[in-house]
Each structure stands twice: as C-alpha cells, then as structure tokens.
Design a protein around this motif. Structure first.
Motif, short mmCIF file in Angstrom:
data_model
loop_
_atom_site.label_atom_id
_atom_site.label_comp_id
_atom_site.label_asym_id
_atom_site.label_seq_id
_atom_site.Cartn_x
_atom_site.Cartn_y
_atom_site.Cartn_z
N GLY A 125 -22.03 16.38 -10.69
CA GLY A 125 -21.98 14.95 -10.45
C GLY A 125 -22.30 14.63 -9.01
N ILE A 126 -22.01 13.39 -8.61
CA ILE A 126 -22.39 12.97 -7.25
C ILE A 126 -21.20 12.95 -6.30
N GLY A 127 -20.02 13.30 -6.78
CA GLY A 127 -18.85 13.29 -5.91
C GLY A 127 -18.30 11.90 -5.71
N GLU A 128 -17.36 11.78 -4.78
CA GLU A 128 -16.74 10.50 -4.47
C GLU A 128 -17.40 9.96 -3.20
N THR A 129 -18.54 9.33 -3.38
CA THR A 129 -19.40 8.98 -2.25
C THR A 129 -18.77 7.97 -1.31
N ALA A 130 -17.84 7.15 -1.79
CA ALA A 130 -17.25 6.11 -0.94
C ALA A 130 -15.97 6.57 -0.26
N TYR A 131 -15.51 7.76 -0.58
CA TYR A 131 -14.23 8.24 -0.04
C TYR A 131 -14.47 9.16 1.15
N THR A 132 -13.72 8.92 2.24
CA THR A 132 -13.77 9.78 3.43
C THR A 132 -12.38 10.34 3.68
N PRO A 133 -12.18 11.66 3.57
CA PRO A 133 -10.84 12.24 3.77
C PRO A 133 -10.28 11.91 5.16
N GLY A 134 -9.02 11.51 5.19
CA GLY A 134 -8.33 11.26 6.45
C GLY A 134 -8.69 9.95 7.12
N LYS A 135 -9.55 9.14 6.50
CA LYS A 135 -9.99 7.90 7.13
C LYS A 135 -9.88 6.76 6.12
N PRO A 136 -9.04 5.74 6.43
CA PRO A 136 -8.94 4.60 5.51
C PRO A 136 -10.30 3.93 5.34
N ASN A 137 -10.61 3.62 4.10
CA ASN A 137 -11.91 3.02 3.83
C ASN A 137 -11.73 1.95 2.76
N THR A 138 -12.49 0.87 2.87
CA THR A 138 -12.45 -0.21 1.87
C THR A 138 -13.86 -0.64 1.52
N ILE A 139 -14.01 -1.17 0.32
CA ILE A 139 -15.25 -1.83 -0.10
C ILE A 139 -14.88 -3.21 -0.58
N ASP A 140 -15.37 -4.22 0.14
CA ASP A 140 -15.10 -5.61 -0.24
C ASP A 140 -13.59 -5.85 -0.36
N GLY A 141 -12.83 -5.24 0.56
CA GLY A 141 -11.39 -5.42 0.59
C GLY A 141 -10.62 -4.52 -0.35
N ILE A 142 -11.29 -3.68 -1.13
CA ILE A 142 -10.63 -2.79 -2.08
C ILE A 142 -10.47 -1.41 -1.44
N PRO A 143 -9.25 -0.90 -1.33
CA PRO A 143 -9.06 0.42 -0.71
C PRO A 143 -9.63 1.53 -1.58
N ILE A 144 -10.25 2.51 -0.95
CA ILE A 144 -10.82 3.65 -1.65
C ILE A 144 -9.83 4.81 -1.55
N ILE A 145 -9.34 5.25 -2.69
CA ILE A 145 -8.31 6.29 -2.76
C ILE A 145 -8.90 7.52 -3.45
N LYS A 146 -8.49 8.69 -2.97
CA LYS A 146 -9.00 9.93 -3.54
C LYS A 146 -8.77 9.97 -5.06
N ASP A 147 -9.83 10.30 -5.79
CA ASP A 147 -9.82 10.51 -7.23
C ASP A 147 -9.59 9.24 -8.04
#
Length: 816
Positions: free
Chosen positions: A456-478
């Motif tokens: 597959g392509i992995g979790e392209t929007a997730y960065t380990p150890g770094k809070p990340n959001t898309i359009d205000g939505i938090p990106i959580i591992k898995d």
C-alpha cells in the motif's frame, strides 16, 4: 420473552371505567399476548383512558388507528421491549438488534415508512432522525426503553404531525409510566431465570417497585431492574490482539506473517440496568406536579450476526473481533397540571442525555473496496475496527390547554419549543498498519496508490512525533477514517386541533401545526491515510418554515361502533453531508447536490372502523394510503462508502390493518390480527445513480423492513380454579412474509417465518408463577442482511433469539 418482567397480573386492568366501551385494539392485543385480562369476570367490557390526543379520553372513542396496552398486560405477556411489543401489533415492525437498537437506524417502522437498511451497520453515522416519534411520558426521545412499571403504551399509526411535529412520519409511540400513588403503600419483587438454546449460561432477571405515600397529598415511587441475556452467537475466527489493538503475528517478530486466531462461543451477551424515581404532589383536586428521573444502561458484547459462509444454522459470525456497545440514558421531566374548569392547562418540561459508545469489525467493508489493495496493500493480518460515539442532549418545553368535553365542540392548543445538540462520531482504525508498512517496504517496495501492491501507500499524512492536521482534523497513527457530525437543532411550534360535533352522530376535526425549524450542522469526513484530497470539513445550516394539516370526519354508528376518514400530514427535517470534493483513487468528483438533504413529507389518507359486537367481540380495521415525498435515506455515499444521507425519491405505503378479539366462552378467548402493507418506490432521484455506493433498486421496488403480509393469532384457556388459585394456558403465533432489508439491487431478500410461543401461569393470593416458551419450534428467524456488494463473501444475517424456556415468580403486597 427472555429477561422480561416477571409478575403477570391476571386480574383486570387497573383502568378508569365507562359504561360500555373499551378500545377494541387494546382488548385484542391483550388476547394476542397470551391473555384476556381485558375482560372482567362478567360481560362488561372495560376501557383504557389515553392522552394521545393531548386530552384524557377513551381509546375506543378516538376516531383514529390507536392501540392502548396497559402495563399489567405487558407484564402478563412477558413483554419487556419494543420487539415483543411490535410482534403482537398490526402495522408495526421492529428489527431486533438488542442494545445496538437504541440509537439512530431503522429499528422501529410503522406502516412501512422506512428507507434505511435494517441490518445495523453504521447506524449512528447518519444525520437522519427516526421516521417514528417516541415519547417517554411527554419527553420526546428515541432509545431502546425497557418496558417496566408502565401504566400503558399508546401507539398512534400514520403521520401525527399536528400534535407531535417533526419525525412523526409513520406514527408515534408513547410510553406512559406509572405515577406515584398517595393513597396506598405498595411494593413488588420479581425474579426470573430462563435458558436459551445455543447458549452456555442462563438468562436472569430481577426487578422491584416501591410506592411510598408521604402524606395524603404526596407520594414517592421507585422501580429498578437488572437483566442479563446469554449470548447465542459464536465467533470461530477471532484475532488475538496486542495491547495496542493490533493483530498478533503467528510468527513472533515477523509482521508479514498471518494472525494468531482463536474461537469463542456465546459472544453476544446483553446486560440491562434501569432505575426510575418519581415524586408526586397533589395538594387538591385541581393541581398536581410530578418530577421524575430515569436512568438506563444497556450493553452488549457482540452483535446478533450469523454469516452464511458458515451456514446460518451454525449461528457463527464472520467478524474478526467481537462487537461491543454501551448505551446510557439519563432523563429528567417535570409535569405541572392545573384544572381551570373549562379546560386543563399542562406544562411539560424535559431534559435528557443519551450517550452511546460502540465498536465493531469493518474489515470486510474495506477489503471489498475496488481500490483497497492499491491504497492499503495486502496485509495478511488486516483488521479495521469502527469506533462509534453518540451523544444526544435534547431539552423540550410544551405548554398546552385542552378543553373539557362539551356537547358542541372540543379543542386543544399549545406551543412547543425544543433545542437539541447531537454529536455523532465514526472513527475507523487500522491498528498495526504503519508498522506493517514499514516492515513491508524493504521487502516489496511501496505502492503507487493506483496499482495493486503488497504494502500500500502507507499513512502519507501522518508524521511520527509531530502533531499534524488536515483542515482542522488531527491525524492520528493508524486512524483510517473520520466521519463526525455535530448538529444543533431548534424547533418552535404552535399547534391546535378543533372538533365540532355538528350532528348527533357526526363530528369533524381540523388541526394544524405552524413551525420554524433550524438545523446547523458541521461534518468532518475523510480517509486520513491519503491526504487533503480525501478530507472535508464542512459547516452548513438550513431553516424550514411550514404548516402541517389534519382533517378528520367521524360517524358514530351506534353507542359501540364508529367509522372515520382522515387526511393527515407528516414532516421530517433535512440534513447536510460533508463529503470530500474529489476521490482521486477512483476518479470521482462529488456532485454538489449531495451536500444537502431536503426534508421529506407524508400525506396519509385513511378510512377505518372500530367497535364491539354483542359485548363479546371487538374489532378494529383501517385502510390507508400514504404518499411519501422526497424520501430521505441513510446510506453509504460515493465509491468510498462514506456514511451520510440522500433524498432517494418518492414512495407510497398502502395497506389494511385488522384486529379481532372474541371471548368464546367463560374460559376460552381467541385473537386474530392481520396486516397487509404494500410499499413501493415510485421514483428515483437521479443523484442516486452517481451518489450511492451500491446500485439503487429499480423503480417499483419495495421499501425495506416491512413484510407485505403479517399476522398474529392467539388462543387462551383460563380462569381455571385450582385450589385457592387460578390457572391459565395460552399459545400464540406470529407470521411475517418475505421482505427486503435495504434499497439495493444486490442485497438478498429476507425469507418469511413463523414464531410460536406458549405460557402457563398460576396465581395464588400475592404470588404469581409463569412458565413460558418463546420460539417454541426453535425457528431460525432471519431479520436482515448486510449487502454482499459491500461486504463480499463475509456478508451476514441478523437473526432472532433461539428457543427460550423460562420461569418467573413474583410477590406483590397487593393481592391478585
């Protein structure tokens, strides 16, 4: 019925009396539910006083299709939930989902007005409200109420928009609880045990009631219940999970190996806890105040699914994890009532908090996406779990004035206000995917998101150890998916009905409801592994101003029989969908018409008759034609199967309801009721062809969840003196024909089936004992299917509880 209230009251109803009449439907229902306690020992018939029309009057005198069933009747029949209730009534259908049936979804259908799938998946992830209005006393709230310590249940069939407002498309059900009684101290204890086939432990039930007079004008009432129901579904292929919820590899340290599995029997066990406290103050005959609190908690450790891949008779689920739910309801209500001489002034205030947390396996849904292997790879330990949350907080206030009966006219009028805040959450997790991807890439290489791949392509929007959001939505591992709704709804209405008795045998009623409703809704939707193109965060609002109308003409044939004709309207508020603008993996662009859902309405045309013959036979019959416009459907939308709603088209429901009860001799009574309900989808919105995830059905298809034919018959042999007590025997059967479980061209049809039951009861002074068998023939009753086009070979059937044999014993301070 397993786990039901235990103390059947064999004496006549605790009713207000009138010279001749009783609700024919109520009397018939009693017999259908294994008894004839609706008859006194003599030939005089008794009546049930109801407040369904917002004034106290006999159900028999109301020119409408209304059923009134008393609490003692429910106890005698062993009915503790809406499933048992509906299976003995005409024109009502319920899909049995246990504690999972307490939130949004098509678990309750009156007169065929339903467009949603009845199978239960993603039932919480839709902004669409029920097509049936349910009330606990005067509190508008839908949940899976346990039927304990009730004064009565009132069922109004057909649209009830003028008096009950939005959501009352198919009808309205009111559960009226027993009020505290200042006149006498009373207490009651009930215990029961039963055994269900294909289980490994017993079902147990304990309940109690205390009525405590504090003074001549004040009283307190407390009741509580505890019920367990053993699981009958097995799960032969459960995954062993680690502390993070990820499947454990069969070969330790090798994340590319298959999962460890195990089997478990009886996973769908249920638990119910209830408590209610009520306080009544009646300083004089002209005023009373009642304050009540109700709490209910329902939980389940599995869903009643059986997978055809194992053979339905095996009662085995194909889920890889056990489903679970916890449903909690807290409700506070205050009623103030003042007699003004010419009218009764009533104020009803209520507040509730309904919370639900559920989770279940949705792996097969993902695995069947056409783009699945391109985005998610071919992990041999794939597991996707749906985590659902529901929090509904309504507050409602109604003030109404109802006239006293007089020779020329009757009227009722009032104002209503409701505000409701609802949060619905759907979070899907693919536990262990990122770890699998990182172990897979060195061996097979990353996928390109277009062609099938191992990793597959992995979790392209997730960065380990770094809070990340898309359009205000938090990106959580898995976390693979988010689908959240936050809704604020307000309803301000004025309503009234006026009845003119313009001739000795004729009356005409006109009613209206003028309202303004506003819905403000925010929705977050997206596949979070795949970046901004698959995510949407949308807020929208809409307002509706409308008038609903009702006209009724009634003819009193004689003192015991009447006929009527009715036209009434129903309305259900609209909603919005927050959908990604595009879905690149399948080259899909979201049509702008999918972002809003318009209200749907219903026009009901009905004629009916009801009455008694020779003081021994009671009947009720109605013919109806309901035109349903702009039908809303909770559905999977777009190729990504995102939960939402759509206006699917127009439909109708046409049918006949009949109920007949007869007391043939002093000891023998019989009941037969039959419903014919023809539903049809008459047009399809063009958006369904591009918006729905599954192929829509053809125009002319039936609506889901309603059999065309259903019938209930019962026979009782009772009033047999044995020693100092009384013995009764009863048998009953319920039949329903085939039905479709969803508006889909690919879903299997549910076959018809018959359920048979029997009861034997003995009453002696303060004691009652009942031996019963539900589902005597151990019929495999299939109630719904999930859609194979979405779930593949692991699609499942929703099944009824197997044969159950039980014994109940009760003791009451009041002598039977």
């Amino acid at each position: 019925m397993v786990g039901t209230p235990l103390g059947a009251r064999w004496e006549p109803f605790d009713l207000r009396r009138a010279p001749r009449k009783m609700s024919a439907v109520a009397a018939g229902v009693l017999a259908a539910l294994y008894g004839a306690a609706s008859l006194a020992d003599g030939d005089t018939l008794q009546e049930v006083i109801v407040t369904a029309t917002r004034r106290s009057e006999s159900a028999q005198n109301i020119p409408a299709s209304i059923t009134a069933i008393t609490g003692p009747t429910l106890e005698q029949a062993g009915i503790a939930d809406k499933v048992g209730l509906a299976r003995s009534l005409a024109g009502i259908n319920v899909t049995d989902k246990g504690p999972f049936g307490g939130v949004n979804g098509s678990t309750l259908i009156i007169r065929g007005l339903n467009s949603d799938s009845t199978s239960g998946e993603f039932v919480q992830s839709s902004p669409i409200v029920q097509p049936v209005a349910t009330y606990v006393d005067d509190t508008p709230l839908f949940f899976n109420l346990r039927l304990q310590d009730l004064d009565r249940v009132e069922i109004l069939r057909g649209p009830q928009g003028t008096l009950y407002g939005s959501g009352s498309l198919g009808g309205t059900i009111r559960y009226v609880q027993n009020a505290p009684d200042p006149k006498a101290f009373d207490a009651k204890v009930e215990v029961g045990v039963s055994d269900t086939a294909h289980t490994h432990t017993s079902n147990e039930d304990v309940s109690g009631m205390l009525n405590l007079p504090i003074s001549d004008t004040m009283a307190f009432r407390l009741n509580a219940g505890y019920t367990t129901e053993a699981g009958f579904i097995n799960q032969p292929n459960l995954y062993v999970l680690n502390s993070a919820g990820a499947p454990v590899a069969a070969r330790p340290g090798n994340l590319l190996s298959p999962p460890q599995t195990y089997s478990k029997d009886g996973t769908n066990s249920y638990l119910y806890r209830t408590v209610r406290a009520a306080w009544l103050w009646r300083p004089d005959e002209n005023f009373h105040a009642q304050l009540s609190y109700y709490h209910q908690e329902s939980s389940a450790d599995g869903y009643p699914y059986a997978a055809p891949i194992y053979g339905l008779e095996a009662l085995s689920s194909s889920d890889l994890t056990a489903a679970a739910t916890n449903d909690q309801v807290d409700m506070v209500a205050l009623t103030l009532e003042r007699e003004l001489g010419f009218a009764t002034l009533t104020s009803n205030s209520s507040w509730a908090d309904h919370k639900n947390v559920s989770e279940g396996d949705v792996t097969s849904l993902y695995d069947f996406f056409s783009f699945y292997s391109a985005l998610y790879g071919n992990n041999p330990r794939v597991l996707v779990t749906g985590h659902q949350g529901y929090d509904d907080k309504p507050w409602a206030q109604e003030i109404r004035l109802a006239s006293k009966p007089n020779g020329s006219y009757d009227w009722v009028g009032g104002v209503f206000y409701k505000t409701e805040n609802t949060t619905i959450m759907e979070h899907d997790f693919y536990p262990g995917y990122l770890d699998y991807f990182n172990a897979c890439v060195p061996v097979y290489g990353a996928g390109d998101g277009i062609n099938p791949s191992q990793c597959g392509i992995g979790e392209t929007a997730y960065t380990p150890g770094k809070p990340n959001t898309i359009d205000g939505i938090p990106i959580i591992k898995d976390q693979a998916y988010i689908g959240d709704f936050e809704t604020r709804y307000t309803d301000l209405a004025a309503f009234g009905e006026f009845t003119w008795h313009f001739a000795p045998s004729w009356s005409a009623t006109a009613g209206t409801r003028l309202f303004r409703q506003t819905v403000s809704q925010s929705q977050q939707t997206g596949l979070l592994f795949d970046g901004p193109a698959y995510v949407a965060n949308i807020s929208q609002s809409d307002t509706w101003r409308k008038a609903l109308w009702k006209l009724n003409l009634a003819y009193q044939i004689n003192d015991d029989n009447l006929a009527y004709a009715t036209w009434s309207q129903g309305f259900r508020r609209g909603a919005v969908n927050g959908l990604p603008p595009t879905e690149a993996a399948v080259n899909y662009v979201t049509n702008p018409g999918l972002y809003k859902v318009s209200p749907d309405t219903a026009d009901n045309y009905e004629i009916g008759a009801k009455g008694t013959l020779q003081n021994r036979f009671r009947y009720s019959a109605a013919i109806y034609d309901i035109q349903w416009h702009n039908v809303q459907e909770s559905a999977f939308l777009t190729p990504l199967s995102l939960p939402g709603a759509i206006n699917v088209g127009d439909a109708y429901s046409r049918g006949v309801e009949t109920e007949l009860f007869g007391r043939l001799t002093e000891h023998i009574s019989a009941q037969a009721n039959y419903t014919y309900d023809q539903t049809k989808l008459t047009s399809l919105n063009p958006l369904t062809y591009i918006g729905l995830s599954v192929p829509p059905p053809a125009v002319g298809s039936e609506l889901p969840g309603t059999p065309k034919n259903s019938a209930a018959v019962a026979l009782e042999y009772g009033h047999l003196k044995v020693g100092d007590g009384e013995l009764r025997f009863a048998a009953n059967a319920h039949y329903q024909s085939a039905q479709v479980p969803a508006l889909s061209a690919t879903i299997p049809t549910v076959s018809g089936y018959t359920m048979v039951g029997a009861r034997m009861g003995y009453t002696l002074s303060h004691w009652q004992t009942t031996l019963y068998v539900d589902n005597l023939t151990n019929q495999l009753g299939v109630n719904s299917y999930t859609d194979p086009i979405q779930w593949g070979k692991y699609y499942q059937a929703l099944v009824s509880r197997p044969r159950t044999i039980g014994l109940t014993v009760s003791y009451s301070l009041a002598e039977h």
